[in-house]
Design a protein around this motif. Sequence first.
Motif, PDB file in Angstrom:
ATOM      1  N   ASN A 184      34.310  97.004 -82.086  1.00 32.58           N
ATOM      2  CA  ASN A 184      35.043  95.825 -82.545  1.00 32.58           C
ATOM      3  C   ASN A 184      35.358  94.969 -81.322  1.00 32.58           C
ATOM      4  O   ASN A 184      36.116  95.373 -80.444  1.00 32.58           O
ATOM      5  CB  ASN A 184      36.325  96.235 -83.269  1.00 32.58           C
ATOM      6  CG  ASN A 184      36.857  95.126 -84.147  1.00 32.58           C
ATOM      7  OD1 ASN A 184      36.167  94.673 -85.053  1.00 32.58           O
ATOM      8  ND2 ASN A 184      38.073  94.675 -83.889  1.00 32.58           N
ATOM      9  N   VAL A 185      34.763  93.791 -81.254  1.00 32.27           N
ATOM     10  CA  VAL A 185      34.817  92.931 -80.070  1.00 32.27           C
ATOM     11  C   VAL A 185      35.871  91.846 -80.260  1.00 32.27           C
ATOM     12  O   VAL A 185      35.918  91.217 -81.327  1.00 32.27           O
ATOM     13  CB  VAL A 185      33.432  92.306 -79.832  1.00 32.27           C
ATOM     14  CG1 VAL A 185      33.498  91.173 -78.824  1.00 32.27           C
ATOM     15  CG2 VAL A 185      32.445  93.379 -79.369  1.00 32.27           C
ATOM     16  N   PRO A 189      32.387  81.397 -75.532  1.00 31.55           N
ATOM     17  CA  PRO A 189      31.042  81.751 -76.002  1.00 31.55           C
ATOM     18  C   PRO A 189      30.248  82.587 -75.001  1.00 31.55           C
ATOM     19  O   PRO A 189      29.509  83.501 -75.400  1.00 31.55           O
ATOM     20  CB  PRO A 189      30.383  80.395 -76.256  1.00 31.55           C
ATOM     21  CG  PRO A 189      31.533  79.502 -76.611  1.00 31.55           C
ATOM     22  CD  PRO A 189      32.661  79.953 -75.733  1.00 31.55           C
ATOM     23  N   GLY A 190      30.402  82.307 -73.716  1.00 24.60           N
ATOM     24  CA  GLY A 190      29.690  83.092 -72.724  1.00 24.60           C
ATOM     25  C   GLY A 190      30.157  84.533 -72.671  1.00 24.60           C
ATOM     26  O   GLY A 190      29.344  85.452 -72.526  1.00 24.60           O
ATOM     27  N   TRP A 195      29.505  90.298 -74.162  1.00 18.43           N
ATOM     28  CA  TRP A 195      29.893  91.435 -74.985  1.00 18.43           C
ATOM     29  C   TRP A 195      28.685  91.936 -75.797  1.00 18.43           C
ATOM     30  O   TRP A 195      28.401  93.129 -75.850  1.00 18.43           O
ATOM     31  CB  TRP A 195      31.015  91.033 -75.947  1.00 18.43           C
ATOM     32  CG  TRP A 195      32.397  91.303 -75.482  1.00 18.43           C
ATOM     33  CD1 TRP A 195      33.305  90.403 -74.998  1.00 18.43           C
ATOM     34  CD2 TRP A 195      33.078  92.570 -75.477  1.00 18.43           C
ATOM     35  NE1 TRP A 195      34.495  91.013 -74.689  1.00 18.43           N
ATOM     36  CE2 TRP A 195      34.379  92.349 -74.986  1.00 18.43           C
ATOM     37  CE3 TRP A 195      32.715  93.853 -75.840  1.00 18.43           C
ATOM     38  CZ2 TRP A 195      35.328  93.367 -74.844  1.00 18.43           C
ATOM     39  CZ3 TRP A 195      33.643  94.877 -75.706  1.00 18.43           C
ATOM     40  CH2 TRP A 195      34.927  94.636 -75.218  1.00 18.43           C
ATOM     41  N   ALA A 196      27.983  91.010 -76.431  1.00 17.73           N
ATOM     42  CA  ALA A 196      26.838  91.398 -77.256  1.00 17.73           C
ATOM     43  C   ALA A 196      25.748  92.037 -76.404  1.00 17.73           C
ATOM     44  O   ALA A 196      25.135  93.038 -76.807  1.00 17.73           O
ATOM     45  CB  ALA A 196      26.290  90.180 -77.988  1.00 17.73           C
ATOM     46  N   ARG A 197      25.508  91.473 -75.221  1.00 18.75           N
ATOM     47  CA  ARG A 197      24.484  92.025 -74.337  1.00 18.75           C
ATOM     48  C   ARG A 197      24.826  93.449 -73.930  1.00 18.75           C
ATOM     49  O   ARG A 197      23.965  94.340 -73.937  1.00 18.75           O
ATOM     50  CB  ARG A 197      24.339  91.149 -73.092  1.00 18.75           C
ATOM     51  CG  ARG A 197      23.208  91.576 -72.160  1.00 18.75           C
ATOM     52  CD  ARG A 197      23.242  90.811 -70.852  1.00 18.75           C
ATOM     53  NE  ARG A 197      24.379  91.213 -70.024  1.00 18.75           N
ATOM     54  CZ  ARG A 197      24.393  92.304 -69.262  1.00 18.75           C
ATOM     55  NH1 ARG A 197      23.353  93.121 -69.233  1.00 18.75           N
ATOM     56  NH2 ARG A 197      25.463  92.585 -68.535  1.00 18.75           N
ATOM     57  N   ARG A 215      41.107  88.818 -70.621  1.00 15.48           N
ATOM     58  CA  ARG A 215      40.704  88.307 -69.306  1.00 15.48           C
ATOM     59  C   ARG A 215      40.035  89.393 -68.467  1.00 15.48           C
ATOM     60  O   ARG A 215      39.462  89.101 -67.419  1.00 15.48           O
ATOM     61  CB  ARG A 215      41.914  87.766 -68.544  1.00 15.48           C
ATOM     62  CG  ARG A 215      42.677  86.639 -69.240  1.00 15.48           C
ATOM     63  CD  ARG A 215      43.759  86.120 -68.310  1.00 15.48           C
ATOM     64  NE  ARG A 215      44.708  85.238 -68.971  1.00 15.48           N
ATOM     65  CZ  ARG A 215      44.546  83.919 -69.115  1.00 15.48           C
ATOM     66  NH1 ARG A 215      43.460  83.339 -68.635  1.00 15.48           N
ATOM     67  NH2 ARG A 215      45.463  83.187 -69.731  1.00 15.48           N
ATOM     68  N   ARG A 216      40.124  90.650 -68.908  1.00 12.95           N
ATOM     69  CA  ARG A 216      39.589  91.782 -68.133  1.00 12.95           C
ATOM     70  C   ARG A 216      38.656  92.619 -69.018  1.00 12.95           C
ATOM     71  O   ARG A 216      38.889  93.827 -69.191  1.00 12.95           O
ATOM     72  CB  ARG A 216      40.731  92.645 -67.614  1.00 12.95           C
ATOM     73  CG  ARG A 216      41.761  91.883 -66.777  1.00 12.95           C
ATOM     74  CD  ARG A 216      42.836  92.826 -66.239  1.00 12.95           C
ATOM     75  NE  ARG A 216      43.606  93.457 -67.285  1.00 12.95           N
ATOM     76  CZ  ARG A 216      44.688  92.926 -67.862  1.00 12.95           C
ATOM     77  NH1 ARG A 216      45.120  91.733 -67.483  1.00 12.95           N
ATOM     78  NH2 ARG A 216      45.343  93.577 -68.812  1.00 12.95           N
ATOM     79  N   PRO A 217      37.613  92.027 -69.569  1.00 19.19           N
ATOM     80  CA  PRO A 217      36.759  92.792 -70.480  1.00 19.19           C
ATOM     81  C   PRO A 217      36.039  93.952 -69.800  1.00 19.19           C
ATOM     82  O   PRO A 217      35.616  94.900 -70.477  1.00 19.19           O
ATOM     83  CB  PRO A 217      35.763  91.751 -70.994  1.00 19.19           C
ATOM     84  CG  PRO A 217      35.730  90.695 -69.932  1.00 19.19           C
ATOM     85  CD  PRO A 217      37.142  90.640 -69.412  1.00 19.19           C
TER      86      PRO A 217
END
Length: 272
Positions: A6-7, A16-17, A22-24, A252-254
């Motif tokens: 769950n992102v 968007p970037g 996240w998807a990558r 801010r810290r993914p």
Amino acid sequence: MQLGVNVPNFGPGTDPGVLREWARIVEGLGFDLLMVSDHVAVTPDVAEQYPEPFYEPFTALSWLAGVTTELRLGTSVLVMPYRHPLLVARMAANLDRISDGRLVLGVGVGWARQEFEALGVPFTRRGRLTEEYLAALRDAWHEESDGPTPSVPIWVGGNSGTAVRRAVRFGDAWHPLRNTMPWLRSAVANHSLPGFAPRIELRLTTEPVDDPDRLAGVGTIEQILEDLDELRRLGADTVVLDPYHEDPEETRRPHVAWQALTAVATHWRTRS
């Protein structure tokens, strides 16, 4: 058993970037499913945990469908009473076709009273509206004449007995959100489910968590893997990991979440 993530599609660190990254990462680590959440009006009760920018889920998932190939995409959960069911039926069917059949539609009744008021939707009727809209959604797909009938799986979210009954009546799986292993074990034992696809917290610790109220997915990598093993034995088709801990600054810290997901993916592959 498949694993999903769950992102966060919201918060001060999300754009968007970042969603593309996240998807990558989720797809690159070998996860099977990426899910996002849903709010329409970011009222004060919503903003405390899920502040703007909040990327609308169908729009965000359409963007991510174009930058992924195998990853399933879904909502955890779409608040069903917020949109006309015929609109949801059309958007979901379109997204499923755009993504080559990769959509999972997780739905729920919602909880943010101020948001319901802002949208002019009666909060006290949200359960009944959800059921009416799910029936209308199914009918719309069945009657669709401009292409093949969508085969989008519907996961019904919620932790109550009513949510379980709603899943049995309208869904392809029950999608409980963040609870303990004893609670999940008991719920599965006491209900005949169409499918089982829980969303659990992901919080990786260096020391074991001994709290009897420990949520599934919280603890050392060994504890998390044991939770996943037990959920597989309980019949889970998919388990969705949720690395967001309700602090907007986390967005801010993914990289912190990415490190935890990397650890789970690496160890799960060797265990499966």
